[in-house]
Design a protein around this motif. Structure first.
Motif, mmCIF file in Angstrom:
data_model
loop_
_atom_site.group_PDB
_atom_site.id
_atom_site.type_symbol
_atom_site.label_atom_id
_atom_site.label_comp_id
_atom_site.label_asym_id
_atom_site.label_seq_id
_atom_site.Cartn_x
_atom_site.Cartn_y
_atom_site.Cartn_z
ATOM 1 N N ARG A 9 37.669 33.671 30.982
ATOM 2 C CA ARG A 9 37.379 35.619 30.862
ATOM 3 C C ARG A 9 37.695 36.114 29.512
ATOM 4 N N HIS A 10 36.614 37.006 28.627
ATOM 5 C CA HIS A 10 36.788 37.723 27.831
ATOM 6 C C HIS A 10 37.098 36.309 26.439
ATOM 7 N N SER A 51 32.314 34.862 28.742
ATOM 8 C CA SER A 51 32.424 35.063 30.326
ATOM 9 C C SER A 51 31.754 33.884 31.805
ATOM 10 N N GLY A 86 41.337 36.085 24.621
ATOM 11 C CA GLY A 86 41.061 35.746 26.179
ATOM 12 C C GLY A 86 41.530 34.999 26.644
#
Length: 292
Positions: A9-10, A51, A86
């Motif tokens: 994620r990110h 992501s 992230g």
């Protein structure tokens, strides 16, 4: 709900940003000719908001040119690098806070494997197998079958690694990584430098391992044909960003625009979705070199 094998994620990663030693100024006499300007360079943004997720038993491909950020992503997933922001998880385990648990679930093949060059291939595999916690008897039981599937002659495996070709050493790297039957295999350009027959042997072995052990495989490559042959889903990475994701059919369908989908090559898809040929994507590599 099933826990994803890989979930990011990110994720962002930067390199560089320290002193720019190429701008040191000459002053004074020899050995006293340099002084630091104190100037810092802008860090290279190597991975940009990455992501994605891969499910158990899936072969997930990350397709991009050399320098696009593929290997940096693999190093983060294998706990060798820390993300700057992230989150990345392997079967629910955070790669930063639970790195020991993550390492017990994975193995990795890089495009530039390291061995003890004066030891034979078998001696290397026995050594690394013991590091992984296998007994000598278990290693010797597994090795012949693994080498046979890779098309590697047992007699050659008795020779020092320094006597083996680049392609043969790469096969040994694949054999080493599959000794422990990991639930997640990170294959970072595993067929680089292999001749066509050896490449087919490795590809067939990857498919067989996935089928027999329900292993999840993350494959990075810049080989369009290999990605389409092996991968259930593919992510295109360019300039450190994932610019497209889907099954090979979905990606071809995305750019078809009335053309027969089966006539569209993956190279055409990459060009249309990234605006460049795969060998032209050197954005991240150039940015990293400039930052160092």
């Amino acid at each position: 709900m099933t826990t994803p094998a890989i979930e990011t994620r990110h994720v962002n990663k930067y390199f560089g940003g320290g002193f720019d030693y190429r701008r040191l100024l000459p002053i004074g006499k020899p050995f006293d000719r340099l002084r630091a300007t104190g100037a810092r360079k802008r860090p290279a943004h190597v991975l940009r908001d990455i992501s994605f997720g891969a499910q158990r038993g899936e072969i997930y491909g990350v397709l991009g040119a050399n320098g696009s950020g593929k290997s940096t992503l693999v190093r983060i997933l294998s706990t060798l690098l820390l993300p700057d922001s992230g989150e990345a998880r392997i079967f629910g385990h955070d790669v930063v806070r639970e790195s020991s648990e993550v390492r017990s679930l994975i193995n990795r093949v890089s495009a530039d494997p390291s061995f003890f060059r004066n030891m034979s291939a078998v001696e290397n595999l026995l050594f690394f197998g013991r590091v992984y916690g296998l007994s000598p008897a278990e290693i010797k039981r597994r090795l012949p079958g693994i080498l046979a599937r890779l098309g590697f002659e047992w007699e050659r495996a008795q020779e020092p690694m320094s006597h083996l070709s680049r392609g043969q050493q790469q096969k040994m790297a694949v054999a080493r990584s599959f000794l422990t039957s990991p639930v997640l295999m990170l294959l970072d350009e595993p067929t680089t430098g292999l001749d066509p027959r050896s490449k087919r042997d490795v590809q067939a072995f990857v498919r067989q391992v996935r089928a027999e052990h329900d292993s999840t495989i993350l494959l990075t490559t810049h080989d369009m044909e290999e990605a389409e042959l092996l991968c259930d889903r593919i992510a295109f990475i360019a300039g450190g960003r994932i610019v497209a994701e889907g099954t090979p059919f979905e990606l071809r369908e995305r750019v078809a625009r009335g053309r027969p989908v089966e006539e569209i090559t993956m190279e055409t898809v990459f060009m249309e979705l990234t605006g460049k040929r795969i060998e032209e994507d050197e954005d991240v590599k150039e940015e990293v070199l400039a930052a160092l």
